[in-house]
Design an enzyme around this catalytic site. Sequence first.
Site, PDB file in Angstrom:
ATOM      1  N   HIS A 247       0.800  -1.220   0.000  1.00 23.55           N
ATOM      2  CA  HIS A 247       0.000   0.000   0.000  1.00 23.55           C
ATOM      3  C   HIS A 247       0.836   1.277   0.000  1.00 23.55           C
ATOM      4  CE1 HIS A 247      -3.402   2.573   1.701  1.00 23.55           C
ATOM      5  NE2 HIS A 247      -3.957   1.955   0.671  1.00 23.55           N
ATOM      6  N   LYS A 249       3.130   4.455  -1.001  1.00 27.45           N
ATOM      7  CA  LYS A 249       3.097   5.410  -2.106  1.00 27.45           C
ATOM      8  C   LYS A 249       4.319   6.314  -1.979  1.00 27.45           C
ATOM      9  CE  LYS A 249      -1.895   4.999  -1.965  1.00 27.45           C
ATOM     10  NZ  LYS A 249      -1.790   3.722  -1.230  1.00 27.45           N
ATOM     11  N   HIS A 478      -8.441  11.273   0.653  1.00 24.37           N
ATOM     12  CA  HIS A 478      -7.704  10.014   0.542  1.00 24.37           C
ATOM     13  C   HIS A 478      -6.410  10.111   1.359  1.00 24.37           C
ATOM     14  CE1 HIS A 478      -5.454   6.705  -1.558  1.00 24.37           C
ATOM     15  NE2 HIS A 478      -6.635   6.140  -1.409  1.00 24.37           N
ATOM     16  N   LYS A 480      -4.091  10.355   4.703  1.00 22.67           N
ATOM     17  CA  LYS A 480      -4.129   9.710   6.022  1.00 22.67           C
ATOM     18  C   LYS A 480      -3.202  10.481   6.941  1.00 22.67           C
ATOM     19  CE  LYS A 480      -4.978   6.212   2.973  1.00 22.67           C
ATOM     20  NZ  LYS A 480      -5.023   6.471   1.521  1.00 22.67           N
TER      21      LYS A 480
END
EC number: 3.1.4.-
Length: 581
Positions: A247, A249, A478, A480
């Site tokens: 996950h 990025k 989106h 976090k």
Amino acid sequence: MKECPYGEKCYRKNPIHFGEFSHAHHAIYEKGNGSGDYEIPAKYSSEMIHTQLKLLEKLFPKAAAKKEEEAHSSSSKPPVTAPIASGSSSSGSLDTKPSGSSSSRPAASQDTSNLAKKQKLNAKNIKDYIPVVIEKGGMAKKLERAAPYNMFLTAITDSKPTHAEPLSITLQEILDESLGEIESTVQINFMVDIGWLLGHYYFAGILDKPLLVLYGDESPELLSIGKFKPQVTAIRVRMPTPFATSHTKMMFLGYTDGSMRVVISTANLYEDDWHNRTQGLWISPKLPALPEDADTGAGESLTGFKQDLMLYLVEYKISQLQPWIARIRKSDFSAINVFFLGSVPGGHRESSVRGHPWGHARLGSLLSKHATPIDDRIPVICQSSSIGSLGANVQAWIQQDFVNSLKKDSTPVGKLRQMPPFKMIYPSFGNVSGSHDGMLGGGCLPYGKNTNDKQPWLKDYLQQWKSSDRYRSRAMPHIKSYTRLNLEDQSVYWFVLTSANLSKAAWGCFNKNSNIQPCLRIANYEVGVLFLPRFVTGEDTFPLGNNRDGVPAFPLPYDVPLTPYAPDDKPFLMDYLQGLY
């Protein structure tokens, strides 16, 4: 032409995808009159298909339906696509992928003058491909002005004030030549639309440069990309369990002068995530190459970022990363003022050298060493785009594991402490329905009814998504982030920007077997950065809202004070989109 693997549920909005894969539901487009009037059967998502058709109308306004029909019915002609440049030419010439084979290259047989005209046309119409275009050449100064935090939010297409906001950014700006002349890049991400990404590389003038892509989500396009884009190496990250996710990025940008840069992001690499969604990015300073005779430990930051990053990359066990690990080792990271915060799959125990290495336990270790003492009444504020299965009550994992780590500070051991309040920012149904994209704005919020029904207690802790100060209340998050802040004295004690949602898979869950040392079990790969005031500004806290004694206010992505859910509010659930996709 191959059928799209997503079928009638295809969510893509990239015309390159439509050129490479056929879609049965796009017969609707062929029958249309080109003026926006379509008869859409009830079994399809009318809103999603309208979005796709409108995009094709915008990009190909002249006889669009006829061209689409010809491309799908003739194997002798290449399909109509948005610009995607050839990787075999240093001049950045264009090519299109034919319907019959992913490895054949029709561009060589096309008339040279027509190709040149097409290239010129596409270059003029960058705004048809990238909605928010900032003038080139200014990113270096923008990054300089963003110091000492270097934290940005992505520009929102339908929120024009964000286009000029000093701390808004586009993908083109990250690739801007003012930051350095790029010679090679790495993209580590979950979802990658390679056609869309290479379109950006084309407009940035770096399409022919080597690109290494590590991706998590299944992508048919990436499986064969190397056959017709030899400069691209794409590797899917294999996970130890079916429920684990790669996950992370993160980007590495290598420059011709030997320097490099690290970018840590919350955005996937496909159009929707850079359109009307709130995303966060941290961009490192330029990291120059060390002298050839430098010591092996040279060029480390006070935060140990370099060592932690290399240890993280080693965990992938991917040979193609080795040259980049070597490059990182030979680069000067001393200008970095944040901590690297990672999660890697497996079971992890505390060591005498590094403490806890990954996940929420690693964050707790850093806070216990470096965070100024914090009053127990100050809440732990969490914010993410998805929520995992957290247990039967707030104590089960949130308090016993997660908040127990995030409550730590440098207060001497032995003092009796209380559990701080827990607050969770997550968009309500009303937030999403009023977003720029309507209900489709919830497409980045994969929290489901089955999970929500098992944790009704969570609603008591939920807060609305509001970001009017940053012009993003209607841009669904989106991003976090995790923090502790004090509204009374307008202070932020620390802040985390990360790919990690609020879940056990992302942050880890302790196996509390009393017979052995606690083991933190993590499922995912995740990456984030921790901002601690002592390393960023030299103070005990960051100012909130306004500058303080010359120190810029921390660029919080949402409004404070927070707005709790009203009694009739409910969290947005992915199930609400069942009838739309």
